[in-house]
Design a protein around this motif. Sequence first.
Motif, PDB file in Angstrom:
ATOM      1  N   LEU A 151      17.302  -2.120  -5.450  1.00  0.00           N
ATOM      2  CA  LEU A 151      17.326  -0.718  -5.885  1.00  0.00           C
ATOM      3  C   LEU A 151      15.971  -0.086  -5.613  1.00  0.00           C
ATOM      4  CD1 LEU A 151      19.435  -0.695  -9.192  1.00  0.00           C
ATOM      5  CD2 LEU A 151      20.128  -0.024  -6.880  1.00  0.00           C
ATOM      6  N   ASP A 152      16.014   1.054  -4.953  1.00  0.00           N
ATOM      7  CA  ASP A 152      14.804   1.799  -4.605  1.00  0.00           C
ATOM      8  C   ASP A 152      14.546   2.825  -5.709  1.00  0.00           C
ATOM      9  OD1 ASP A 152      12.997   3.653  -3.651  1.00  0.00           O
ATOM     10  OD2 ASP A 152      13.765   3.656  -1.603  1.00  0.00           O
ATOM     11  N   GLU A 153      13.525   2.537  -6.518  1.00  0.00           N
ATOM     12  CA  GLU A 153      13.131   3.495  -7.565  1.00  0.00           C
ATOM     13  C   GLU A 153      11.746   4.057  -7.259  1.00  0.00           C
ATOM     14  OE1 GLU A 153      14.178   3.135 -11.540  1.00  0.00           O
ATOM     15  OE2 GLU A 153      16.191   2.383 -11.071  1.00  0.00           O
ATOM     16  N   ILE A 154      11.457   4.136  -5.976  1.00  0.00           N
ATOM     17  CA  ILE A 154      10.160   4.676  -5.558  1.00  0.00           C
ATOM     18  C   ILE A 154      10.027   6.116  -6.036  1.00  0.00           C
ATOM     19  CG2 ILE A 154       8.877   5.407  -3.482  1.00  0.00           C
ATOM     20  CD1 ILE A 154       9.945   2.729  -2.191  1.00  0.00           C
ATOM     21  N   GLN A 155      11.130   6.833  -5.986  1.00  0.00           N
ATOM     22  CA  GLN A 155      11.087   8.224  -6.437  1.00  0.00           C
ATOM     23  C   GLN A 155      11.608   8.392  -7.859  1.00  0.00           C
ATOM     24  OE1 GLN A 155      11.567  12.663  -4.639  1.00  0.00           O
ATOM     25  NE2 GLN A 155      11.814  10.991  -3.274  1.00  0.00           N
ATOM     26  N   CYS A 156      12.541   7.539  -8.277  1.00  0.00           N
ATOM     27  CA  CYS A 156      13.152   7.803  -9.580  1.00  0.00           C
ATOM     28  C   CYS A 156      12.634   6.921 -10.714  1.00  0.00           C
ATOM     29  CB  CYS A 156      14.678   7.776  -9.484  1.00  0.00           C
ATOM     30  SG  CYS A 156      15.401   6.288  -8.812  1.00  0.00           S
TER      31      CYS A 156
ATOM     32  N   SER B 159      20.269   8.391   2.479  1.00  0.00           N
ATOM     33  CA  SER B 159      19.242   7.677   1.715  1.00  0.00           C
ATOM     34  C   SER B 159      17.920   7.757   2.464  1.00  0.00           C
ATOM     35  CB  SER B 159      19.632   6.207   1.555  1.00  0.00           C
ATOM     36  OG  SER B 159      19.691   5.596   2.829  1.00  0.00           O
ATOM     37  N   TYR B 160      16.835   7.703   1.722  1.00  0.00           N
ATOM     38  CA  TYR B 160      15.511   7.648   2.335  1.00  0.00           C
ATOM     39  C   TYR B 160      14.756   6.474   1.737  1.00  0.00           C
ATOM     40  CZ  TYR B 160      10.961   8.833   4.178  1.00  0.00           C
ATOM     41  OH  TYR B 160       9.768   8.779   4.846  1.00  0.00           O
ATOM     42  N   HIS B 161      14.282   5.562   2.604  1.00  0.00           N
ATOM     43  CA  HIS B 161      13.532   4.403   2.104  1.00  0.00           C
ATOM     44  C   HIS B 161      12.176   4.269   2.787  1.00  0.00           C
ATOM     45  CE1 HIS B 161      17.122   3.218  -0.059  1.00  0.00           C
ATOM     46  NE2 HIS B 161      17.811   3.308   1.050  1.00  0.00           N
ATOM     47  N   GLY B 162      11.812   5.246   3.612  1.00  0.00           N
ATOM     48  CA  GLY B 162      10.521   5.196   4.279  1.00  0.00           C
ATOM     49  C   GLY B 162      10.648   5.527   5.747  1.00  0.00           C
ATOM     50  N   SER B 163       9.491   5.637   6.405  1.00  0.00           N
ATOM     51  CA  SER B 163       9.451   6.162   7.770  1.00  0.00           C
ATOM     52  C   SER B 163       9.030   5.121   8.806  1.00  0.00           C
ATOM     53  CB  SER B 163       8.483   7.347   7.782  1.00  0.00           C
ATOM     54  OG  SER B 163       8.611   8.087   8.942  1.00  0.00           O
TER      55      SER B 163
ATOM     56  N   ALA C 148       0.815  -1.221   0.000  1.00  0.00           N
ATOM     57  CA  ALA C 148       0.000   0.000   0.000  1.00  0.00           C
ATOM     58  C   ALA C 148       0.846   1.267   0.000  1.00  0.00           C
ATOM     59  CB  ALA C 148      -0.939  -0.015   1.206  1.00  0.00           C
ATOM     60  N   SER C 149       2.161   1.135   0.198  1.00  0.00           N
ATOM     61  CA  SER C 149       3.020   2.327   0.232  1.00  0.00           C
ATOM     62  C   SER C 149       4.451   1.949  -0.119  1.00  0.00           C
ATOM     63  CB  SER C 149       3.021   2.944   1.635  1.00  0.00           C
ATOM     64  OG  SER C 149       3.725   2.089   2.521  1.00  0.00           O
ATOM     65  N   GLY C 150       5.271   2.974  -0.325  1.00  0.00           N
ATOM     66  CA  GLY C 150       6.685   2.759  -0.601  1.00  0.00           C
ATOM     67  C   GLY C 150       7.404   2.166   0.602  1.00  0.00           C
ATOM     68  N   SER C 151       7.103   2.712   1.782  1.00  0.00           N
ATOM     69  CA  SER C 151       7.763   2.207   2.999  1.00  0.00           C
ATOM     70  C   SER C 151       7.524   0.711   3.156  1.00  0.00           C
ATOM     71  CB  SER C 151       7.205   2.904   4.252  1.00  0.00           C
ATOM     72  OG  SER C 151       7.420   4.274   4.195  1.00  0.00           O
ATOM     73  N   GLU C 152       6.295   0.294   2.875  1.00  0.00           N
ATOM     74  CA  GLU C 152       5.978  -1.126   3.047  1.00  0.00           C
ATOM     75  C   GLU C 152       6.689  -1.977   1.993  1.00  0.00           C
ATOM     76  OE1 GLU C 152       1.870  -2.300   2.665  1.00  0.00           O
ATOM     77  OE2 GLU C 152       2.480  -4.371   3.007  1.00  0.00           O
TER      78      GLU C 152
ATOM     79  N   GLY D 160       6.928   2.736  -6.003  1.00  0.00           N
ATOM     80  CA  GLY D 160       5.868   3.389  -5.231  1.00  0.00           C
ATOM     81  C   GLY D 160       5.512   4.684  -5.939  1.00  0.00           C
ATOM     82  N   LYS D 161       5.034   5.639  -5.202  1.00  0.00           N
ATOM     83  CA  LYS D 161       4.740   6.973  -5.742  1.00  0.00           C
ATOM     84  C   LYS D 161       4.010   6.941  -7.081  1.00  0.00           C
ATOM     85  CE  LYS D 161       8.056   9.536  -2.995  1.00  0.00           C
ATOM     86  NZ  LYS D 161       7.271  10.567  -2.339  1.00  0.00           N
ATOM     87  N   ALA D 162       4.709   7.147  -8.219  1.00  0.00           N
ATOM     88  CA  ALA D 162       4.032   7.208  -9.529  1.00  0.00           C
ATOM     89  C   ALA D 162       3.409   5.869  -9.934  1.00  0.00           C
ATOM     90  CB  ALA D 162       5.024   7.669 -10.605  1.00  0.00           C
TER      91      ALA D 162
ATOM     92  N   ALA E  62      19.865   0.557  -2.144  1.00  0.00           N
ATOM     93  CA  ALA E  62      20.330   1.871  -2.593  1.00  0.00           C
ATOM     94  C   ALA E  62      19.275   2.518  -3.475  1.00  0.00           C
ATOM     95  CB  ALA E  62      21.627   1.725  -3.394  1.00  0.00           C
ATOM     96  N   GLU E  63      19.145   3.827  -3.380  1.00  0.00           N
ATOM     97  CA  GLU E  63      18.360   4.540  -4.385  1.00  0.00           C
ATOM     98  C   GLU E  63      19.230   4.611  -5.634  1.00  0.00           C
ATOM     99  OE1 GLU E  63      16.412   8.367  -2.764  1.00  0.00           O
ATOM    100  OE2 GLU E  63      17.724   7.660  -1.186  1.00  0.00           O
ATOM    101  N   THR E  64      18.664   4.328  -6.779  1.00  0.00           N
ATOM    102  CA  THR E  64      19.461   4.366  -8.008  1.00  0.00           C
ATOM    103  C   THR E  64      20.026   5.775  -8.194  1.00  0.00           C
ATOM    104  OG1 THR E  64      17.894   2.771  -8.876  1.00  0.00           O
ATOM    105  CG2 THR E  64      19.458   3.712 -10.443  1.00  0.00           C
TER     106      THR E  64
HETATM  107  N1  PMP Z   1      11.887   5.460  -0.905  1.00  0.00           N
HETATM  108  C1  PMP Z   1      12.061   6.661  -1.472  1.00  0.00           C
HETATM  109  C2  PMP Z   1      13.246   6.885  -2.367  1.00  0.00           C
HETATM  110  C3  PMP Z   1      11.144   7.693  -1.249  1.00  0.00           C
HETATM  111  O1  PMP Z   1      11.327   8.886  -1.818  1.00  0.00           O
HETATM  112  C4  PMP Z   1      10.023   7.428  -0.424  1.00  0.00           C
HETATM  113  C5  PMP Z   1       8.998   8.505  -0.126  1.00  0.00           C
HETATM  114  N2  PMP Z   1       9.451   9.786  -0.126  1.00  0.00           N
HETATM  115  C6  PMP Z   1       9.882   6.166   0.161  1.00  0.00           C
HETATM  116  C7  PMP Z   1      10.841   5.198  -0.105  1.00  0.00           C
HETATM  117  C8  PMP Z   1       8.729   5.836   1.087  1.00  0.00           C
HETATM  118  O2  PMP Z   1       7.526   5.826   0.393  1.00  0.00           O
HETATM  119  P1  PMP Z   1       6.136   6.111   1.165  1.00  0.00           P
HETATM  120  O3  PMP Z   1       6.164   7.533   1.610  1.00  0.00           O
HETATM  121  O4  PMP Z   1       5.088   5.824   0.124  1.00  0.00           O
HETATM  122  O5  PMP Z   1       6.053   5.160   2.298  1.00  0.00           O
END
Ligand code: PMP
Length: 402
Positions: A217-222, A133-137, A105-109, A246-248, A184-186
Motif C-alpha cells: 500500500l502506497d501511503e506516500i501521499q495519504c 495510480s501514481y507511485h513515482g517518476s 531518499a524519496s517516495g519513488s525510491e 514519503g512526503k510528510a 495500490a494507493e490506499t
Molecule cells: N506515490 C505517491 C502516491 C505520490 O503522491 C508520490 C509523489 N507525488 C510518489 C509516490 C513519489 O514520491 P516522490 O515524488 O518523493 O518520488
Amino acid sequence: MNNRQLFLNHVGQTSEAPLALEIVKAEGSKLFDTAGKEYIDLIGGISVCNVGHRHPKVIEAIKKQLEDYLHIMVYGELVQSPQVQYATMLTQYLPASLNAVFFTASGSEATEGAMKLAKRCSGRTQIISFKNSYHGSTQGALSIMGDEYWRNAFRPLLPDTMQLNYNSFEDLENITERTACVIAETVQAEAGVLVPKNNWLKTLREKCTATGTLLVLDEIQCGFGRNGTLWAFEQFNVVPDILLLGKALGGGMPLGAFIADKKIMDSLSHNPVLGHINTFGGHPVCCAAGLAAFKVLLDEKLIDGVKGKEDLFVKLLSQGSDGFKPSRPITVRSCGLMIAIEFENFETNKEIIDELILQGVFTDWFLFASNCLRIVPPLVISEEEIRRACSAISNIFINIKP
Ligand code: PMP
C-alpha cells in the motif's frame, strides 16, 4: 537578470508553464513572496507539510542534529541515532508485522525498493497496479503508473506489469500465483481523490493472501493523518505486507521508506548482498526532522481536527458561504484533508487557480484529474484560513461562466 528569469534559464524545467512564483518565507499554513504578499497554502508542498511549514520543534531538531553530524556514511552500515529512533517509533505505531523500516531518499525510491523486495522474496515477476495510480517518476515506478499518456514516451519500460481498474472486484481475478505484488494507493490521490468502496480493499487483501501475493500500500501521499487516521489503511480493515511512506515522513525534508516484516525485509541483505543500497536514504538531518514532525503530529493531536476541518471545507464549498450560493452544482470529493473540487474542464479549473493565486490562495490541480482543484493543506490550517480560502474559491467560481 532576476531570479525568475534565472530559474527559467538555468533550472531544469518540468513544464512549459511553471507557476514560477518566488517564495521567500513559509510559516504554518502561509507562504510569503518577494513583495511580502501572503498566500494561504492549500497544498502544503503536495501533502508534505502536514505539521505546517517550519514547525519550531522540527527546526529545533534539525539544528540539534547539525551540531552532531550530517552525512557520515552510505545507508545501512553505521548506527545513526536519528534513523534508529525514527524507525523504532514508526514501528510502534504500525501493526506488528510492519516492523522493519528501509529508509530511502524519496517516495519513488521507496516504490522501487518495494518492487525489488517483492520480486526477490517471491521469486515471481509480475507486478500489478491500478489505473490512475501514481507511485513515482523513475523507470520502475513509471512502469506501473496507471496512465498511458504519462509513460508512453519512455518505453521500453519494465515487462510483466498490468494495470487493473481501481474499485473493480472483477479485475481482481487477474491476481494469480504468478503475481509478485499488487501496489495500490490506499486512497488514490492524483486520480482526484478516489476512495476504495464497499470492502474492495479487503477483497484485494484476501485475493493477495490466497495467491501468496504481497500487498503493497502506497501511503506516500495519504499517510500521517492526511485522510483522518494516522494511516489510511486503518479505515479499511486491511494491513499491507509492505507500506510505502514519503512526503510528510520527513517533516519537510526529503525522506522515503518502505516498511515490511523483518523476515521479508532481510531478503535484501543476501543473494546478492546489498540487494538495495543508496547513499542518502535516512539522512540523519531528515530523520531528525521527520521524527520531530511525527511527535508533533501525535502530541498536538492534529489528526483529531482533520474531520471537522474536512466538514467545514465541504460545507462551505458545496453549500456556499458569505451569501454565495453556487449557481450550478459543485462536486466536492474528500477523504480527510485530501479534497478535490471538480469543475467542468481544465480551462475553468486553471482560470480559478490563477485567480486564486492573485488573491493570495495557493493551490493547483491533480495529475490525472486536471479539471479538479487540489486542497491538501497543512493539517494545522485554521478555521479562519479555511473560511477565507473557501470564500475566495466561491466568489471566483460564481463569476466564471460555465
Ligand atoms: N506515490 C505517491 C502516491 C505520490 O503522491 C508520490 C509523489 N507525488 C510518489 C509516490 C513519489 O514520491 P516522490 O515524488 O518523493 O518520488
